[in-house]
Design a protein around this motif. Sequence first.
Motif, short mmCIF file in Angstrom:
data_model
loop_
_atom_site.label_atom_id
_atom_site.label_comp_id
_atom_site.label_asym_id
_atom_site.label_seq_id
_atom_site.Cartn_x
_atom_site.Cartn_y
_atom_site.Cartn_z
N MET A 1 0.84 -1.19 0.00
CA MET A 1 0.00 0.00 0.00
C MET A 1 0.88 1.24 0.00
SD MET A 1 -2.95 -0.86 2.77
CE MET A 1 -4.43 -0.21 2.07
N GLY A 2 0.43 2.23 -0.73
CA GLY A 2 1.15 3.48 -0.78
C GLY A 2 0.86 4.34 0.43
N SER A 3 1.66 5.35 0.59
CA SER A 3 1.48 6.24 1.74
C SER A 3 0.16 7.01 1.65
CB SER A 3 2.65 7.19 1.88
OG SER A 3 2.70 8.08 0.77
N GLU A 4 -0.31 7.30 0.42
CA GLU A 4 -1.59 7.99 0.29
C GLU A 4 -2.74 7.12 0.77
OE1 GLU A 4 0.05 7.80 -2.97
OE2 GLU A 4 1.14 9.67 -2.72
N SER A 5 -2.66 5.83 0.50
CA SER A 5 -3.70 4.90 0.96
C SER A 5 -3.73 4.82 2.48
CB SER A 5 -3.48 3.51 0.39
OG SER A 5 -3.53 3.52 -1.01
N LEU A 6 -2.55 4.76 3.08
CA LEU A 6 -2.49 4.69 4.54
C LEU A 6 -2.97 5.99 5.17
CD1 LEU A 6 0.89 2.82 5.06
CD2 LEU A 6 -1.42 1.92 5.29
N GLU A 7 -2.67 7.11 4.55
CA GLU A 7 -3.15 8.39 5.06
C GLU A 7 -4.67 8.47 4.96
OE1 GLU A 7 -1.22 11.85 3.47
OE2 GLU A 7 0.75 10.93 3.69
N PHE A 8 -5.24 7.98 3.86
CA PHE A 8 -6.68 7.99 3.71
C PHE A 8 -7.35 7.10 4.76
CE2 PHE A 8 -10.56 6.06 2.03
CZ PHE A 8 -11.33 7.20 1.88
N ILE A 9 -6.79 5.91 4.98
CA ILE A 9 -7.35 5.00 5.98
C ILE A 9 -7.26 5.62 7.36
CG2 ILE A 9 -6.99 2.77 7.13
CD1 ILE A 9 -6.16 1.68 4.36
N ASN A 10 -6.14 6.25 7.68
CA ASN A 10 -5.96 6.92 8.96
C ASN A 10 -6.97 8.05 9.13
OD1 ASN A 10 -4.80 7.51 11.44
ND2 ASN A 10 -3.27 8.87 10.53
N PHE A 11 -7.17 8.85 8.08
CA PHE A 11 -8.15 9.93 8.13
C PHE A 11 -9.56 9.38 8.32
CE2 PHE A 11 -11.28 12.52 5.87
CZ PHE A 11 -11.17 13.71 6.59
N PHE A 12 -9.90 8.34 7.58
CA PHE A 12 -11.24 7.75 7.66
C PHE A 12 -11.52 7.20 9.05
CE2 PHE A 12 -14.14 4.13 7.27
CZ PHE A 12 -15.24 4.78 6.73
N LEU A 13 -10.56 6.47 9.63
CA LEU A 13 -10.76 5.92 10.97
C LEU A 13 -10.84 7.01 12.02
CD1 LEU A 13 -8.46 2.76 10.84
CD2 LEU A 13 -10.95 2.86 10.70
N GLY A 14 -10.05 8.07 11.86
CA GLY A 14 -10.13 9.19 12.79
C GLY A 14 -11.48 9.88 12.71
N ALA A 15 -11.97 10.10 11.49
CA ALA A 15 -13.29 10.72 11.31
C ALA A 15 -14.39 9.83 11.87
CB ALA A 15 -13.53 11.00 9.83
N LEU A 16 -14.25 8.53 11.71
CA LEU A 16 -15.24 7.59 12.25
C LEU A 16 -15.27 7.64 13.78
CD1 LEU A 16 -17.33 5.40 11.64
CD2 LEU A 16 -15.46 3.75 11.68
#
Length: 67
Positions: A1-16
Amino acid sequence: MGSESLEFINFFLGALCIAIVLRGILSWIDPFERSQPQQMLATFTEPIIAPFRQLVPPINGVFDISW
């Protein structure tokens, strides 16, 4: 996984997490979810909270602490 994917997942889980806590706080103010923002939060977070609600029933049938 690229760093953009991990950043998106991190953002999504934080928002959740923020949405779940916000829904819990708002449920103490208006437990019937009559406002549009509360209904949107319920739609977004209910698939996550519902399994926990079966494990942790509301206290006295009123106070939902499953979040």
